[in-house]
Scaffold this active site. Structure first.
Site: not given
Length: 509
Positions: A45, A192-193, A258, A314, A363
């Site tokens: 990103e 995204n999200e 996460y 992610e 990432q």
């Protein structure tokens, strides 16, 4: 003694206190499900020093480069056979307008990165730079379209610009910018999200929006809808309901999860932690199995033929940033604990290969659970990098179902399975990856390989002296990939010892 049969799951039964004899039974003859190589995917990103300074330094830089791409990073990515790379975000994707990143670099307008540090970027790394990088390292591209602040026309034209062979304004524009032939880009994310930074939308509204964008994304072969944040099962329910009977538009549904030792306000240190934080981190990361089970159950209700894959695009650890660094850059160190997190998650993905079709760790360079860190001309390969290097043997291999019985790793009043495992077979080679989650004790393990005859056996190991060991600039690395001596099987059984806090690969030929 406790006992459980597990054919595709990672964990062993928890709850009884009696110690058991650890055993792993491989059902090699029942192997049929391919482990998509894309499970070993990555994410880049426009965030902190991931792109600028991490991947791209420009062709006038004193740092050795290949047309502006860091030579050391390119070589490291090629070594682990990186199969797919997601770009440009992340939250950044829903502020990114692709036409600002094409044409002569000196003519490109700048952009303020409102999500990550408020820095101004010059758009010198855009569509051509990203897709040329993918060709350079031999990886598939996964592009996230701007749904939050973009338009259907903008998204449609981007797909056309990249993929079309027809005579059209977009193909003419691409050719004017130096690319005659279209790129072969298979994977496309529709936002995204969208439940958060990508527009703060309701799942019902996003479901309608997805159908609209996907309908006009002609040329996009594999379209991925924005899925849930962690345990938000209602999002999955509503989006799948909105797209039922329209699954020719959707090939994948994403999931973000996460691993935080504590919470979003207090995430904990990446390097300064005790055994309690070690235990809590591994316990939380093992909940990935629960998420896959529950989200896929909802997906199958609307997609009984399993045509829509789960895309975990992610995942990884998220700690407090390193002291003295920009809070918006999400720069954190990477220890042996992160190697165990990576090994556990990759084992889970392997064992759920029928459902999980892609995963992208967050990432690739200098951000969150990065596999590579850079600082000026220096580069460090993190413990997580070495796990991906070890596990690359599973890419496009066939998953081997297994029965696992193991002891628990206990801390205070809680316990989790002490061993994580997955296995695959490819070209006649059996690869078994194992994690010993216990930081204090080794674990003896008996692996039953049945009647199969193997004359060649080898092993690799990743471990360290301490839980918090990490690799740093200008210092001898503490956590690397080393050879491990393993005894040959006898009577169809391979007996071995897993050292404490280790990730291990065993290969049988």
């Amino acid at each position: 003694m406790k006992q459980v049969t597990l054919l595709v799951l990672l964990t062993c039964f928890m709850g009884l206190n009696a110690q058991v004899d650890n055993s792993l039974f491989l059902h090699i003859d029942k192997s049929k499900t391919k482990i998509n190589k894309e499970i070993y995917g990555h994410f880049a990103e426009h965030l902190g020093r991931c792109i600028y300074g991490g991947i791209f330094v420009g062709d006038t830089s004193s740092i050795p480069n290949i047309n502006g791409y860091r030579k050391d990073v390119v070589e490291a990515l090629k070594e682990i056979h990186i199969p797919v790379l997601r770009w440009p975000g992340g939250c950044f994707a829903d502020t990114y307008h692709w036409k600002d990143g094409i044409g002569p670099r000196e003519d490109r307008p700048s952009i303020v990165n409102v999500f990550w540090g408020g820095v101004t970027e010059d758009n010198s790394f855009g569509t051509h730079e990203f897709l040329d990088l993918c060709e350079l390292i031999g990886t598939e591209a996964y592009i996230s379209l701007n749904v939050g602040s973009g338009s259907v026309q903008e998204a449609s034209e981007w797909v056309e610009y990249i993929t079309s062979e027809n005579i059209s304004p977009m193909t003419d524009l691409r050719k004017e910018n130096g690319r005659e032939d279209p790129w072969n880009v298979k994977f496309w994310g529709i936002g995204n999200e969208s439940w958060g930074c990508g527009g703060d939308l309701s799942p019902e509204y996003y479901g309608d929006l997805f159908r609209r964008y996907a309908s006009y994304a002609r040329g996009a072969e594999y379209k991925i809808a924005c899925g849930a944040n962690s345990f938000d099962y209602d999002w999955t329910e509503q989006v799948m309901n909105k797209t039922k009977n329209k699954q020719h538009l959707m090939q994948g549904l994403s999931l973000h999860y996460y691993t935080l030792p504590y919470n979003w306000k207090k995430k904990g240190s990446a390097t300064n932690f005790d055994e309690k934080e070690w235990f809590v981190t591994l316990k939380k990361t093992m909940r990935m199995q629960e998420l896959i089970d529950n989200h896929s159950r909802i997906m199958r209700k609307y997609d009984p033929n399993n045509k829509v894959g789960l895309i975990v695009d992610e995942w990884g650890t998220w700690y407090d940033v390193e002291e003295g660094t920009n809070p918006g850059f999400l720069y954190q160190q990477n220890t042996l604990r992160d190697a165990l997190v990576a090994g556990i998650n990759l084992n889970i993905f392997n064992n759920n290969a029928e459902t999980v079709k892609m995963a992208n760790i967050a990432q690739v360079v200098n951000v969150l659970q990065a596999i590579i860190l850079t600082e000026g001309k220096e580069m460090v390969l993190t413990p997580t990098y070495h796990v991906f290097n070890m596990y690359k043997v599973h890419q496009d291999a066939t998953m081997i179902p297994m029965d696992l019985v193991c002891d628990n790793y206990k801390f205070e009043e809680e316990e989790i399975p002490a061993i994580s495992a997955s296995a695959s077979i490819k070209d006649g080679v059996v690869s078994i990856t194992l994690c010993n989650l216990n930081p204090n004790e080794s674990e003896d393990l008996s692996i039953n390989i049945g009647d199969s005859k193997y004359s060649d056996i080898s092993g690799k190991i990743i471990t360290g002296d301490k839980m918090g060991d990490y690799n740093d600039f200008g210092k001898e690395p503490k956590v690397v990939l080393n050879d491990l001596k393993v005894k040959s099987p006898k009577n169809g059984k391979l007996n071995m010892t897993l050292p404490s806090k280790s990730v291990v690969l065993i290969q049988l030929k």
